[in-house]
Design a protein around this motif. Sequence first.
Motif, mmCIF file in Angstrom:
data_model
loop_
_atom_site.group_PDB
_atom_site.id
_atom_site.type_symbol
_atom_site.label_atom_id
_atom_site.label_comp_id
_atom_site.label_asym_id
_atom_site.label_seq_id
_atom_site.Cartn_x
_atom_site.Cartn_y
_atom_site.Cartn_z
ATOM 1 N N GLY A 88 -3.720 3.533 7.807
ATOM 2 C CA GLY A 88 -2.873 4.002 6.715
ATOM 3 C C GLY A 88 -3.679 4.472 5.528
ATOM 4 N N SER B 230 0.824 -1.207 0.000
ATOM 5 C CA SER B 230 0.000 0.000 0.000
ATOM 6 C C SER B 230 0.857 1.255 0.000
ATOM 7 N N PHE B 231 1.915 1.249 0.833
ATOM 8 C CA PHE B 231 2.807 2.394 0.872
ATOM 9 C C PHE B 231 3.441 2.634 -0.495
ATOM 10 N N TYR C 151 -6.632 0.488 1.130
ATOM 11 C CA TYR C 151 -5.647 0.716 2.180
ATOM 12 C C TYR C 151 -6.170 0.179 3.503
ATOM 13 N N ASP D 267 0.290 3.487 4.801
ATOM 14 C CA ASP D 267 0.485 2.544 5.895
ATOM 15 C C ASP D 267 0.484 3.299 7.219
#
Length: 157
Positions: A97, A2-3, A93, A127
């Motif tokens: 986050g 996700s980051f 997400y 995140d």
Amino acid sequence: MSFERARDHLAGLGLEGRILTFDVPSATVDQAAAAVGVAPERIAKSLTFLVHGAPVLVVVAGDARVDNPAFKATFGAKASMLGIDQAPELIGYPVGGVCPFAVAAGVRVCLDKSLRRFETVYPACGDAASAVELTLPELERASGSTDWVSVTRLPGS
């Protein structure tokens, strides 16, 4: 993962240099404010709802609370927040986050007027150990939203 998706999206806009990562959790407003070193109200929290069966993400100031009558007047439905297990699937997400950019297809992103008090704000970056400093025009561009709503109330109001 996700980051990286959020980082890649911001890199495409030339904003990756604004990303902050932490060795401490930043999943809550207070944790994020402590990690960044700003007042909690400058944290741009992403609240997720199901409205008429579709996901809606509203970015609000860290000290703002949902005003249920205003939410219903704006969206034509009661504020029904997504469950912790629904956010990753519907928004893209995990809770803690959730950020307003590079979201799943079909997510409507709105920005709440509570953010307009600040020159820059700090949404999460995909995140629970990251944030990104953005001006409001950059937040609009990164999120793809020009939909400003007024669905919150501030402390003391």
